[in-house]
Design a protein around this motif. Sequence first.
Motif, PDB file in Angstrom:
ATOM      1  N   SER A   6     -12.690  -3.935  41.653  1.00  0.00           N
ATOM      2  CA  SER A   6     -13.712  -2.937  41.976  1.00  0.00           C
ATOM      3  C   SER A   6     -14.432  -3.274  43.278  1.00  0.00           C
ATOM      4  N   CYS A   7     -14.382  -4.518  43.704  1.00  0.00           N
ATOM      5  CA  CYS A   7     -14.984  -4.915  44.980  1.00  0.00           C
ATOM      6  C   CYS A   7     -14.094  -4.565  46.172  1.00  0.00           C
ATOM      7  N   LEU A   8     -12.850  -4.264  45.896  1.00  0.00           N
ATOM      8  CA  LEU A   8     -11.887  -3.966  46.968  1.00  0.00           C
ATOM      9  C   LEU A   8     -11.715  -2.448  47.089  1.00  0.00           C
ATOM     10  N   GLU A   9     -12.750  -1.787  47.557  1.00  0.00           N
ATOM     11  CA  GLU A   9     -12.781  -0.327  47.608  1.00  0.00           C
ATOM     12  C   GLU A   9     -11.682   0.280  48.472  1.00  0.00           C
ATOM     13  N   SER A  10     -11.325  -0.382  49.548  1.00  0.00           N
ATOM     14  CA  SER A  10     -10.349   0.198  50.483  1.00  0.00           C
ATOM     15  C   SER A  10      -8.917  -0.251  50.208  1.00  0.00           C
ATOM     16  N   LEU A  11      -8.704  -0.968  49.099  1.00  0.00           N
ATOM     17  CA  LEU A  11      -7.374  -1.467  48.772  1.00  0.00           C
ATOM     18  C   LEU A  11      -6.991  -0.966  47.385  1.00  0.00           C
ATOM     19  N   ASP A  12      -6.082   0.011  47.352  1.00  0.00           N
ATOM     20  CA  ASP A  12      -5.653   0.505  46.042  1.00  0.00           C
ATOM     21  C   ASP A  12      -4.656  -0.478  45.418  1.00  0.00           C
ATOM     22  N   TYR A  13      -4.332  -0.237  44.172  1.00  0.00           N
ATOM     23  CA  TYR A  13      -3.498  -1.170  43.412  1.00  0.00           C
ATOM     24  C   TYR A  13      -2.128  -1.362  44.064  1.00  0.00           C
ATOM     25  N   GLU A  14      -1.505  -0.281  44.521  1.00  0.00           N
ATOM     26  CA  GLU A  14      -0.173  -0.390  45.164  1.00  0.00           C
ATOM     27  C   GLU A  14      -0.240  -1.259  46.412  1.00  0.00           C
ATOM     28  N   ASN A  15      -1.273  -1.067  47.225  1.00  0.00           N
ATOM     29  CA  ASN A  15      -1.423  -1.902  48.420  1.00  0.00           C
ATOM     30  C   ASN A  15      -1.726  -3.345  48.040  1.00  0.00           C
ATOM     31  N   GLY A  16      -2.453  -3.536  46.958  1.00  0.00           N
ATOM     32  CA  GLY A  16      -2.711  -4.889  46.465  1.00  0.00           C
ATOM     33  C   GLY A  16      -1.419  -5.589  46.089  1.00  0.00           C
ATOM     34  N   LEU A  17      -0.529  -4.865  45.392  1.00  0.00           N
ATOM     35  CA  LEU A  17       0.764  -5.438  45.023  1.00  0.00           C
ATOM     36  C   LEU A  17       1.603  -5.743  46.259  1.00  0.00           C
ATOM     37  N   LYS A  18       1.532  -4.865  47.244  1.00  0.00           N
ATOM     38  CA  LYS A  18       2.261  -5.093  48.494  1.00  0.00           C
ATOM     39  C   LYS A  18       1.713  -6.335  49.213  1.00  0.00           C
ATOM     40  N   LEU A  19       0.389  -6.490  49.188  1.00  0.00           N
ATOM     41  CA  LEU A  19      -0.227  -7.661  49.800  1.00  0.00           C
ATOM     42  C   LEU A  19       0.231  -8.937  49.095  1.00  0.00           C
ATOM     43  N   ILE A  20       0.278  -8.899  47.780  1.00  0.00           N
ATOM     44  CA  ILE A  20       0.771 -10.052  47.012  1.00  0.00           C
ATOM     45  C   ILE A  20       2.202 -10.381  47.426  1.00  0.00           C
ATOM     46  N   GLU A  21       3.037  -9.356  47.545  1.00  0.00           N
ATOM     47  CA  GLU A  21       4.432  -9.557  47.956  1.00  0.00           C
ATOM     48  C   GLU A  21       4.516 -10.198  49.341  1.00  0.00           C
ATOM     49  N   LEU A  22       3.724  -9.700  50.276  1.00  0.00           N
ATOM     50  CA  LEU A  22       3.736 -10.241  51.636  1.00  0.00           C
ATOM     51  C   LEU A  22       3.226 -11.685  51.669  1.00  0.00           C
ATOM     52  N   LEU A  23       2.176 -11.958  50.913  1.00  0.00           N
ATOM     53  CA  LEU A  23       1.655 -13.324  50.872  1.00  0.00           C
ATOM     54  C   LEU A  23       2.650 -14.282  50.224  1.00  0.00           C
ATOM     55  N   ASP A  24       3.356 -13.813  49.202  1.00  0.00           N
ATOM     56  CA  ASP A  24       4.398 -14.641  48.586  1.00  0.00           C
ATOM     57  C   ASP A  24       5.487 -14.972  49.601  1.00  0.00           C
ATOM     58  N   LYS A  25       5.905 -13.983  50.375  1.00  0.00           N
ATOM     59  CA  LYS A  25       6.912 -14.226  51.416  1.00  0.00           C
ATOM     60  C   LYS A  25       6.391 -15.234  52.445  1.00  0.00           C
ATOM     61  N   MET A  26       5.143 -15.048  52.844  1.00  0.00           N
ATOM     62  CA  MET A  26       4.543 -15.937  53.824  1.00  0.00           C
ATOM     63  C   MET A  26       4.473 -17.361  53.285  1.00  0.00           C
ATOM     64  N   ASN A  27       4.023 -17.521  52.042  1.00  0.00           N
ATOM     65  CA  ASN A  27       3.935 -18.856  51.445  1.00  0.00           C
ATOM     66  C   ASN A  27       5.301 -19.513  51.319  1.00  0.00           C
ATOM     67  N   CYS A  28       6.310 -18.720  51.007  1.00  0.00           N
ATOM     68  CA  CYS A  28       7.680 -19.240  50.920  1.00  0.00           C
ATOM     69  C   CYS A  28       8.144 -19.749  52.284  1.00  0.00           C
ATOM     70  N   ASP A  29       7.911 -18.953  53.318  1.00  0.00           N
ATOM     71  CA  ASP A  29       8.291 -19.357  54.677  1.00  0.00           C
ATOM     72  C   ASP A  29       7.563 -20.619  55.093  1.00  0.00           C
ATOM     73  N   LEU A  30       6.270 -20.670  54.810  1.00  0.00           N
ATOM     74  CA  LEU A  30       5.476 -21.837  55.213  1.00  0.00           C
ATOM     75  C   LEU A  30       5.885 -23.096  54.459  1.00  0.00           C
ATOM     76  N   ALA A  31       6.272 -22.931  53.198  1.00  0.00           N
ATOM     77  CA  ALA A  31       6.725 -24.081  52.406  1.00  0.00           C
ATOM     78  C   ALA A  31       8.003 -24.673  53.005  1.00  0.00           C
ATOM     79  N   LYS A  32       8.842 -23.829  53.569  1.00  0.00           N
ATOM     80  CA  LYS A  32      10.073 -24.309  54.212  1.00  0.00           C
ATOM     81  C   LYS A  32       9.760 -25.114  55.468  1.00  0.00           C
ATOM     82  N   SER A  33       8.622 -24.816  56.114  1.00  0.00           N
ATOM     83  CA  SER A  33       8.249 -25.457  57.379  1.00  0.00           C
ATOM     84  C   SER A  33       7.485 -26.766  57.193  1.00  0.00           C
ATOM     85  N   GLU A  34       7.112 -27.073  55.946  1.00  0.00           N
ATOM     86  CA  GLU A  34       6.312 -28.291  55.725  1.00  0.00           C
ATOM     87  C   GLU A  34       7.161 -29.533  55.911  1.00  0.00           C
TER      88      GLU A  34
END
Length: 146
Positions: free
Chosen positions: A118-146
């Motif tokens: 409810s605090c994320l007024e400008s982020l609907d649920y679908e965009n939230g899921l997309k953000l989670i997907e993008l962050l997961d991809k980013m974390n995966c890429d960064l883990a490979k670089s460690e």
Amino acid sequence: MNYDNLKLKNQICHRLYMASNAMTRVYRPMLAELDLTYPQYVVLMALWEKDSIPIQELIEMTGIDAGSLSLMLTKLEKKKIIKIHKDKEDKRKRIINLSEKGLSLKDKALSVPQKMWSCLESLDYENGLKLIELLDKMNCDLAKSE
């Protein structure tokens, strides 16, 4: 020379830093009602998902480093939220279990995710899921670089 790549407005890392700090500030009063810090809440969410697990599995689930997790588990045990015991088959392994108090906190925490959304007024649920997907991809890429 062009120094645009050094501007804060062009940095993903700075956006993540600001978002992380802002989310922690918003979570703080919600979790204070449960007498939890945000990292403790993360540990409990993992245990509510899968109870009675070795510390190593909890590290993998939460992404919290072993040293920080060890201190956190000690605090959670002192609050009587979890129980820590040795594995019956391998005495070197320590198993984490939720106590009755830890299990009861799950019901009390049920409204926390909805309050956060409810605090994320400008982020609907679908965009939230997309953000989670993008962050997961980013974390995966960064883990490979460690």
